[in-house]
Enzyme design. Structure first.
Site, PDB file in Angstrom:
ATOM      1  N   TYR A  71       0.828  -1.213   0.000  1.00 52.19           N
ATOM      2  CA  TYR A  71       0.000   0.000   0.000  1.00 52.19           C
ATOM      3  C   TYR A  71       0.858   1.257   0.000  1.00 52.19           C
ATOM      4  CZ  TYR A  71      -3.824   3.175   1.089  1.00 52.19           C
ATOM      5  OH  TYR A  71      -4.747   4.183   1.034  1.00 52.19           O
ATOM      6  N   PHE A 123      -6.633  20.579 -24.144  1.00 55.52           N
ATOM      7  CA  PHE A 123      -7.401  19.434 -24.621  1.00 55.52           C
ATOM      8  C   PHE A 123      -8.718  19.381 -23.858  1.00 55.52           C
ATOM      9  CE2 PHE A 123      -8.539  14.951 -25.368  1.00 55.52           C
ATOM     10  CZ  PHE A 123      -8.705  15.082 -26.716  1.00 55.52           C
ATOM     11  N   ASP A 124      -9.654  18.557 -24.311  1.00 56.82           N
ATOM     12  CA  ASP A 124     -11.020  18.620 -23.761  1.00 56.82           C
ATOM     13  C   ASP A 124     -11.082  18.388 -22.259  1.00 56.82           C
ATOM     14  OD1 ASP A 124     -10.422  15.941 -24.054  1.00 56.82           O
ATOM     15  OD2 ASP A 124     -12.357  15.372 -24.885  1.00 56.82           O
ATOM     16  N   ASP A 214       1.342  20.458 -20.174  1.00 61.15           N
ATOM     17  CA  ASP A 214       0.555  19.240 -20.382  1.00 61.15           C
ATOM     18  C   ASP A 214       1.418  18.352 -21.270  1.00 61.15           C
ATOM     19  OD1 ASP A 214      -1.020  17.202 -21.333  1.00 61.15           O
ATOM     20  OD2 ASP A 214      -2.819  18.425 -21.545  1.00 61.15           O
ATOM     21  N   ALA A 216       1.447  15.090 -22.193  1.00 59.68           N
ATOM     22  CA  ALA A 216       0.984  13.790 -22.691  1.00 59.68           C
ATOM     23  C   ALA A 216       1.871  13.255 -23.826  1.00 59.68           C
ATOM     24  CB  ALA A 216      -0.466  13.902 -23.165  1.00 59.68           C
ATOM     25  N   LYS A 257      -0.129   7.902 -23.295  1.00 60.40           N
ATOM     26  CA  LYS A 257       0.362   8.229 -24.631  1.00 60.40           C
ATOM     27  C   LYS A 257       1.854   7.883 -24.701  1.00 60.40           C
ATOM     28  CE  LYS A 257      -3.521  10.833 -24.333  1.00 60.40           C
ATOM     29  NZ  LYS A 257      -4.374  10.856 -23.146  1.00 60.40           N
ATOM     30  N   HIS A 449     -19.131  15.021 -26.134  1.00 59.17           N
ATOM     31  CA  HIS A 449     -18.870  14.050 -27.204  1.00 59.17           C
ATOM     32  C   HIS A 449     -18.874  12.606 -26.712  1.00 59.17           C
ATOM     33  CE1 HIS A 449     -15.073  15.305 -25.470  1.00 59.17           C
ATOM     34  NE2 HIS A 449     -14.538  14.168 -25.849  1.00 59.17           N
TER      35      HIS A 449
HETATM   36  N1  F0G Z   1      -3.970  16.112 -22.188  1.00 62.87           N
HETATM   37  C1  F0G Z   1      -3.930  15.782 -23.476  1.00 62.87           C
HETATM   38  C2  F0G Z   1      -3.137  16.612 -24.433  1.00 62.87           C
HETATM   39  C3  F0G Z   1      -4.638  14.665 -23.928  1.00 62.87           C
HETATM   40  O1  F0G Z   1      -4.603  14.354 -25.205  1.00 62.87           O
HETATM   41  C4  F0G Z   1      -5.373  13.894 -22.999  1.00 62.87           C
HETATM   42  C5  F0G Z   1      -6.134  12.728 -23.419  1.00 62.87           C
HETATM   43  C6  F0G Z   1      -5.361  14.270 -21.663  1.00 62.87           C
HETATM   44  C7  F0G Z   1      -4.644  15.386 -21.295  1.00 62.87           C
HETATM   45  C8  F0G Z   1      -6.129  13.502 -20.610  1.00 62.87           C
HETATM   46  O2  F0G Z   1      -5.502  12.311 -20.309  1.00 62.87           O
HETATM   47  O3  F0G Z   1      -7.103  10.520 -20.997  1.00 62.87           O
HETATM   48  O4  F0G Z   1      -5.201  10.049 -19.454  1.00 62.87           O
HETATM   49  O5  F0G Z   1      -7.134  11.376 -18.680  1.00 62.87           O
HETATM   50  N2  F0G Z   1      -6.368  12.467 -24.602  1.00 62.87           N
HETATM   51  C9  F0G Z   1      -7.018  11.286 -25.118  1.00 62.87           C
HETATM   52  C10 F0G Z   1      -7.178  11.460 -26.603  1.00 62.87           C
HETATM   53  C11 F0G Z   1      -8.267  10.885 -24.431  1.00 62.87           C
HETATM   54  O6  F0G Z   1      -7.875  10.633 -27.208  1.00 62.87           O
HETATM   55  O7  F0G Z   1      -6.584  12.356 -27.182  1.00 62.87           O
HETATM   56  P1  F0G Z   1      -6.300  11.007 -19.836  1.00 62.87           P
END
Ligand code: F0G
Length: 457
Positions: A71, A123-124, A214, A216, A257, A449
């Site tokens: 843990y 991003f969204d 960010d 990713a 990613k 979406h």
């Molecule tokens: N930031 C970016 C640039 C992303 O592309 C994503 C996720 C996230 C943050 C959020 O990360 O999914 O691990 O919670 N993008 C995916 C996509 C969902 O299809 O582009 P997460």
């Protein structure tokens, strides 16, 4: 266009099949024409996302067996910590179950109602996490990003003049932190240059605003810097990454990613007080700070995957694979955002279906058609995802582009799969005038979406 031989061979396979056209039609109807609602087994080639969909290596699978499920203070955590410190160099970090968990914690700690969070493009999930705290996400990407044909090598760059004017207008006290997304997923997977990152960091820091990345797809971004930016040709991608993160005060990362794992994320900071608050928030929602919502084995897979994502032979193959798909589509007369991005090809759906107005969702219409025609799933990055009512006027604000993203899972599909995607889109293009738009039958307020339902017009 050269398709690079994969720098791996296939040891485990997973069957995929193309179900008959009538069954695809029925599946679409049952899903309310939202491709997120399809059963994955009804999909032949799944380009919905490159997130968590990559193939792990034999070393990663072996690492899973070493997972320490204690843990607190597990060996897995310390192996991940060593990798995170080595690559990113921040003082503190916590694992999170994925990127949006890191965003949520950061927003919970810093965003107050009415505050602004600028970025090149959020991003969204970042956008929604800021909005969920009644904050206002702001996109200040350079104008070139809105022109799909413009071949600018760093179309993810943030517009420094716009940023400085924005900070001067709204004031440091209303901007809890500033961001930048590398690569810019919402704008075509386009990279940000080191020169721009430095100028962005300076602009935030001159105003006393903490700067978060960010991250990713940071490895793909650093590879583009090595290939395209003067002075970086002889620097390793890892070395470029170190330079990039040294500019920032922290980062959020979806490890799904560029760390090539199926689940996981990171939140890193230098500020000790903020780190304390992050840990408290993490314990409340995710888990103890040495596992953060993940199993020990997930931490181990991430520790290995972080290095594999930086491998330059792999990155050269990956970026060339994306460029191949884009070039072949362009040869077939299908316009895509130029130049090709890192993790996917963004088809300019607005140009393929010019007869469908934005409020009838042309990119959604193309996404549905791609599944209907060939069992392929892409994702709409257009008005379904990004149209929002202005918080002051209530007027709908539409995004500049209507895109269909064909995201490429890492180490998963081969050249013949991409050739099939090209043929399928070419068939649709030849009867594009027949394709109709859609209207909502259900749409939630945030992140609509994922769960919206549609009806064909
Ligand atoms: N930031 C970016 C640039 C992303 O592309 C994503 C996720 C996230 C943050 C959020 O990360 O999914 O691990 O919670 N993008 C995916 C996509 C969902 O299809 O582009 P997460």
């Amino acid at each position: 266009m050269h398709y690079p031989p994969e720098p791996f061979r296939i040891k485990v396979t997973e069957p995929i099949r193309l179900i008959p056209r009538e069954e695809r039609e029925a599946a679409l109807k049952a899903a309310g024409y939202n491709l997120f609602a399809l059963k994955a087994e009804d999909i032949f080639i799944d380009l919905l996302t490159d997130s968590g969909t990559g193939a792990m290596s034999h070393d990663q699978w072996a690492a899973l067996m070493r997972g320490d499920e204690s843990y607190a203070g597990a060996r897995s955590f310390h192996r991940l910590k060593a990798a995170v410190e080595d690559i990113f160099g921040f003082k503190y970090f916590v694992p999170t179950h994925q990127g949006r968990a890191a965003e949520n914690i950061l927003a919970a700690c810093l965003v107050k109602p009415g505050m602004y969070v600028p970025s090149n493009m959020h991003f969204d999930t970042t956008d929604a996490n800021v909005r969920a705290r009644r904050g206002r996400p702001v996109n200040l990407v350079i104008d070139e990003a809105a022109d799909p044909a413009n071949p600018h090598p760093f179309k993810g760059n943030l517009d420094i003049a716009k940023l400085k004017a924005f900070i001067a207008q709204h004031g440091r006290e209303n901007i809890p932190f500033g961001m930048i997304t590398v690569t810019n997923n919402a704008g075509g997977g386009q990279p940000v240059s080191m020169e721009n990152l430095k100028a962005v960091a300076d602009a935030y820091h001159e105003a006393g605003i903490p700067f978060f990345i960010d991250a990713a797809r940071y490895a793909e971004n650093c590879y583009f810097i090595q290939q395209r930016e003067p002075g970086y040709r002889h620097r390793s991608v890892k070395d470029i990454a170190r330079e990039m993160f040294a500019l920032a005060d922290g980062m959020c990362m979806s490890a799904k990613k560029d760390a090539i794992v199926n689940i996981g994320g990171l939140l890193c900071v230098n500020d000790e007080t903020l780190f304390q608050n992050i840990k408290n928030e993490l314990i409340l929602r995710e888990g103890f700070p040495t596992y953060g919502g993940l199993a020990g084995r997930d931490l181990d897979a991430m520790a290995v995957g972080l290095y594999e994502g930086l491998d330059e032979t792999y990155l050269a193959y990956r970026i060339a694979q994306t460029a191949y798909l884009a070039q072949r589509l362009n040869d077939a007369g299908i316009p895509t955002i130029q130049p090709a991005g890192g993790h996917g090809v963004y088809v300019n759906a607005g140009a393929v279906l010019p007869h469908i107005p934005q409020h009838e969702f042309p990119a959604q219409a193309l996404a549905v058609e791609l599944y209907r025609e060939g069992g392929i799933r892409g994702v709409e990055i257009g008005s379904v995802m990004f149209a929002h009512p202005d918080p002051d006027t209530g007027q709908m604000v539409y995004p500049k582009l209507e895109l269909l993203r064909l995201a490429i899972p890492r180490r998963t599909y081969t050249q013949s799969h991409f050739d099939y995607v090209v043929e399928t889109l070419a068939n649709i293009k030849s009867r594009a005038a027949e394709v109709r738009g859609y209207k909502f039958t259900y749409a939630p307020e945030l992140l609509r979406h994922f769960t919206a339902r549609f009806e064909p017009l």
